[in-house]
Design a protein around this motif. Structure first.
Motif, PDB file in Angstrom:
ATOM      1  N   UNK A   3       1.090  -0.834   0.542  1.00  0.00           N
ATOM      2  CA  UNK A   3      -0.089  -0.285  -0.078  1.00  0.00           C
ATOM      3  C   UNK A   3       0.908   1.060   0.150  1.00  0.00           C
ATOM      4  N   UNK A   4       0.581   2.042  -0.685  1.00  0.00           N
ATOM      5  CA  UNK A   4       1.459   3.463  -0.476  1.00  0.00           C
ATOM      6  C   UNK A   4       0.929   5.087   0.430  1.00  0.00           C
ATOM      7  N   UNK A   5       1.702   5.010   0.543  1.00  0.00           N
ATOM      8  CA  UNK A   5       2.038   6.053   2.389  1.00  0.00           C
ATOM      9  C   UNK A   5       3.348   6.766   1.723  1.00  0.00           C
ATOM     10  N   UNK A   6       3.647   8.292   2.248  1.00  0.00           N
ATOM     11  CA  UNK A   6       4.710   8.454   2.510  1.00  0.00           C
ATOM     12  C   UNK A   6       5.125   8.570   3.981  1.00  0.00           C
ATOM     13  N   UNK A   7       6.210   7.685   3.853  1.00  0.00           N
ATOM     14  CA  UNK A   7       6.972   8.367   5.660  1.00  0.00           C
ATOM     15  C   UNK A   7       7.295   9.239   5.283  1.00  0.00           C
ATOM     16  N   UNK A   8       7.704   9.826   7.161  1.00  0.00           N
ATOM     17  CA  UNK A   8       8.319  11.108   7.062  1.00  0.00           C
ATOM     18  C   UNK A   8       8.903  10.473   8.250  1.00  0.00           C
ATOM     19  N   UNK A   9      10.345  10.491   8.670  1.00  0.00           N
ATOM     20  CA  UNK A   9      11.436  10.304   9.730  1.00  0.00           C
ATOM     21  C   UNK A   9      11.587  11.445  10.429  1.00  0.00           C
ATOM     22  N   UNK A  10      11.263  11.464  12.158  1.00  0.00           N
ATOM     23  CA  UNK A  10      11.195  12.600  13.319  1.00  0.00           C
ATOM     24  C   UNK A  10      11.931  11.683  14.528  1.00  0.00           C
ATOM     25  N   UNK A  11      11.845  12.941  15.109  1.00  0.00           N
ATOM     26  CA  UNK A  11      12.407  12.345  16.482  1.00  0.00           C
ATOM     27  C   UNK A  11      11.789  12.983  17.918  1.00  0.00           C
ATOM     28  N   UNK A  12      11.683  12.650  18.847  1.00  0.00           N
ATOM     29  CA  UNK A  12      11.229  13.167  19.451  1.00  0.00           C
ATOM     30  C   UNK A  12      12.321  12.899  20.929  1.00  0.00           C
ATOM     31  N   UNK A  13      11.740  13.986  21.615  1.00  0.00           N
ATOM     32  CA  UNK A  13      13.077  14.391  22.565  1.00  0.00           C
ATOM     33  C   UNK A  13      13.094  12.813  23.693  1.00  0.00           C
ATOM     34  N   UNK A  14      14.257  12.595  24.381  1.00  0.00           N
ATOM     35  CA  UNK A  14      14.688  11.634  24.847  1.00  0.00           C
ATOM     36  C   UNK A  14      14.634  12.176  27.375  1.00  0.00           C
ATOM     37  N   UNK A  15      14.247  11.724  27.759  1.00  0.00           N
ATOM     38  CA  UNK A  15      13.969  11.445  29.148  1.00  0.00           C
ATOM     39  C   UNK A  15      16.198  11.667  29.503  1.00  0.00           C
ATOM     40  N   UNK A  16      16.032  13.329  30.533  1.00  0.00           N
ATOM     41  CA  UNK A  16      17.316  12.811  31.225  1.00  0.00           C
ATOM     42  C   UNK A  16      17.955  12.513  29.338  1.00  0.00           C
ATOM     43  N   UNK A  17      18.278  13.292  28.327  1.00  0.00           N
ATOM     44  CA  UNK A  17      19.488  12.853  28.255  1.00  0.00           C
ATOM     45  C   UNK A  17      20.838  13.736  28.382  1.00  0.00           C
ATOM     46  N   UNK A  18      21.040  14.020  29.490  1.00  0.00           N
ATOM     47  CA  UNK A  18      22.772  14.249  30.290  1.00  0.00           C
ATOM     48  C   UNK A  18      22.965  13.420  30.413  1.00  0.00           C
ATOM     49  N   UNK A  19      21.993  12.286  30.589  1.00  0.00           N
ATOM     50  CA  UNK A  19      22.609  11.260  31.322  1.00  0.00           C
ATOM     51  C   UNK A  19      22.737   9.727  30.461  1.00  0.00           C
ATOM     52  N   UNK A  20      22.044   9.666  28.766  1.00  0.00           N
ATOM     53  CA  UNK A  20      22.658   9.540  27.844  1.00  0.00           C
ATOM     54  C   UNK A  20      23.918   9.321  27.517  1.00  0.00           C
ATOM     55  N   UNK A  21      23.796  10.921  27.090  1.00  0.00           N
ATOM     56  CA  UNK A  21      24.731  11.955  26.038  1.00  0.00           C
ATOM     57  C   UNK A  21      26.619  11.603  27.352  1.00  0.00           C
ATOM     58  N   UNK A  22      26.211  11.110  28.599  1.00  0.00           N
ATOM     59  CA  UNK A  22      27.251  10.754  29.588  1.00  0.00           C
ATOM     60  C   UNK A  22      27.640   9.815  30.046  1.00  0.00           C
ATOM     61  N   UNK A  23      27.056   8.729  29.418  1.00  0.00           N
ATOM     62  CA  UNK A  23      26.460   7.833  28.416  1.00  0.00           C
ATOM     63  C   UNK A  23      27.706   7.218  27.878  1.00  0.00           C
ATOM     64  N   UNK A  24      27.350   8.107  26.447  1.00  0.00           N
ATOM     65  CA  UNK A  24      27.827   7.403  24.904  1.00  0.00           C
ATOM     66  C   UNK A  24      29.179   7.950  24.813  1.00  0.00           C
ATOM     67  N   UNK A  25      29.371   9.115  26.074  1.00  0.00           N
ATOM     68  CA  UNK A  25      31.481   9.420  25.759  1.00  0.00           C
ATOM     69  C   UNK A  25      31.925   9.033  26.829  1.00  0.00           C
ATOM     70  N   UNK A  26      31.414   8.216  27.380  1.00  0.00           N
ATOM     71  CA  UNK A  26      32.230   6.947  28.004  1.00  0.00           C
ATOM     72  C   UNK A  26      32.738   6.016  27.541  1.00  0.00           C
ATOM     73  N   UNK A  27      31.869   6.159  26.560  1.00  0.00           N
ATOM     74  CA  UNK A  27      31.850   4.251  25.034  1.00  0.00           C
ATOM     75  C   UNK A  27      32.038   4.790  23.959  1.00  0.00           C
TER      76      UNK A  27
END
Length: 483
Positions: free
Chosen positions: A123-147
């Motif tokens: 079936x034909x549909x147009x898909x558009x991909x977006x992002x929504x915020x993360x909770x406690x984003x600072x913790x996620x950034x910290x975990x990413x930088x450690x790795x």
């Protein structure tokens, strides 16, 4: 040789000696602004975003607040889908825009003799991909930088839903309202299309400990041109008192509206739905009822229900369909969709769809939520029990058609959302709140499954009944025969 053609475009010289002159035809930039706007607002969201990159003039036009208002005025609701695996967090959302010309109509795929033979097609549909915020984003950034130091590649981190996931609450005029899963605090208002979001003021730790059963929803006041969040909660010991607060986007604090009516109607904002300055929700006391809150006069109201016994219904949902309030319920061997044509009048409730489901085919049970009323007379719904998009058209040889999403986990959630290009900066009242950008806030983070694509196919119940994986899926997710 000289060729000439009437045009508003300037002539350009060609040839080594510059003697031959050719006047080119009109450019698209020669179109009046109003005509160009009419063309662009009819494009799918993804195409409009791509058009912003064509030239500075188009970027300026599409970024203008007037264009955003014109686009919102004619935009239609679409399913906004998010992967919802219980063990991982997804900040990726997919806007599913239907191509009306494809109509989702299967009449061309039915045999000449009216048989149920059907071609299995996409079936034909147009898909558009977006992002929504993360909770406690600072913790996620910290975990990413450690790795990050362990590998040259961009690290992929796995986050716990309990700590980092926001849940859908409701949608209002292109804005998406998100909340913490259990306590509805903290709260976020975002526009996935523009990538902007704001964080609402949180309650103090002492206040949050005293508050119970906090419920919130987003709405808009046409009178004041302000976006507001309604918050209802219980407070005090030993006797609980229901309190009401209102927050205007852009302000630094919440405004108290005093105590709420004593009825349980004004405690649980179940399936909050915004329409024309009012917020509607379902509640259950001795039977199902509908309550509302008017953002213009800041008053609660009771709304007439459809003319049938709602307490007999197994599954009832509230939503919007074609710009009107609707109630969808499954009872015995039918799925009924009622629409309120005229606000506040019980007689205006009209039975728009009555879907018979007793033809011996496997049907999904549970809650059905209308997503979109199509121009061809069809209906797109979301079934919560099977987490499946379902299409119905009265002229089709089948009653319900399952629309399976492929490309990620079979678990997902959906909300009916009207896409908008309106910037949060243009609607905030005051300068007390910072507008953040989703894409730059956690640009360094990479979550599992974010780069995967998405596809949608028709999955007919009878055709799929020979598929072992679909059989297992039906048994686990709750397909059954109406009795």
């Amino acid at each position: 040789m000289t060729r000439k053609r009437k045009s508003t475009a300037k002539a350009i010289e060609i040839g080594n000696e510059g003697k031959q002159i050719q006047e080119m035809g009109p450019f698209i930039s020669d179109l009046p602004k109003s005509v160009l706007q009419d063309v662009l607002i009819k494009l799918p969201i993804r195409s409009i975003i791509m058009c912003k990159r064509v030239c500075k003039a188009w970027y300026s036009l599409i970024s203008d607040h007037e264009f955003a208002k014109l686009h919102l005025a004619q935009a239609e609701a679409c399913p906004l889908v998010r992967p919802s695996a219980p063990t991982r967090v997804s900040r990726t959302v997919y806007l599913l825009e239907l191509e009306e010309k494809s109509d989702f109509d299967l009449k061309d795929y039915v045999g000449d003799a009216g048989t149920s033979e059907c071609i299995h097609f996409h079936l034909r549909m147009n898909f558009a991909k977006f992002k929504i915020p993360l909770r406690n984003a600072d913790q996620a950034i910290h975990a990413m930088r450690n790795r990050k130091g362990r590998t040259k590649r961009k690290p992929c981190i796995k986050l716990e839903p309990l700590d980092h996931k926001y849940m859908y609450v409701n949608s209002c005029n292109g804005l998406l309202f998100l909340a913490e899963t259990f306590y509805n605090d903290p709260l976020v208002v975002c526009n996935p299309i523009t990538g902007e979001f704001i964080q609402l003021p949180e309650a103090s730790k002492d206040e949050s400990r005293e508050r119970l059963s906090i419920r919130c929803a987003l709405g808009y006041s046409p009178k004041t041109n302000q976006y507001n969040v309604l918050r209802v909660f219980s407070q005090g010991t030993p006797n609980l008192v229901r309190m009401v607060e209102l927050y205007t986007l852009g302000q630094s604090s919440w405004k108290s509206l005093g105590t709420a009516p004593t009825s349980a109607a004004y405690m649980l904002l179940t399936l909050p739905t915004y329409l024309n300055g009012e917020l509607y929700w379902f509640y259950y006391e001795s039977s199902y009822e509908i309550a509302s809150f008017d953002f213009d006069n800041e008053q609660f109201h009771s709304v007439p229900t459809p003319p049938f016994e709602l307490e007999e219904c197994q599954h009832v949902s509230l939503g919007l369909l074609g710009g009107s309030l609707c109630v969808c319920y499954a009872h015995e061997n039918r799925i009924n969709v009622w629409v309120m044509e005229d606000y506040g009048t019980q007689k205006s409730w009209t039975n728009r769809f009555s879907i018979k489901t007793d033809d011996g085919v496997w049907w999904p049970k549970g809650l059905y939520e209308p997503m979109r009323y199509l121009k061809n007379g069809g209906l797109l719904m979301f079934n919560h029990s099977t987490v499946t998009l379902i299409y119905y058209h009265p002229r089709n040889y089948r009653s319900l058609i399952y629309l399976k999403l492929r490309g990620f986990s079979p678990y997902f959630e959906a909300i009916s959302h009207v896409p908008s290009f309106i910037s949060l900066k243009d609607i905030l009242m005051g300068n007390d709140v910072e507008v953040l950008n989703i894409n730059s806030r956690c640009a360094e983070c990479k979550l599992p499954g974010e780069t995967r694509g998405l596809d949608l196919v028709n999955l007919d119940a009878d055709v799929a009944s020979d598929d072992r994986s679909f059989k297992e899926f039906r048994m686990k997710q709750g397909f059954y025969r109406w009795q």
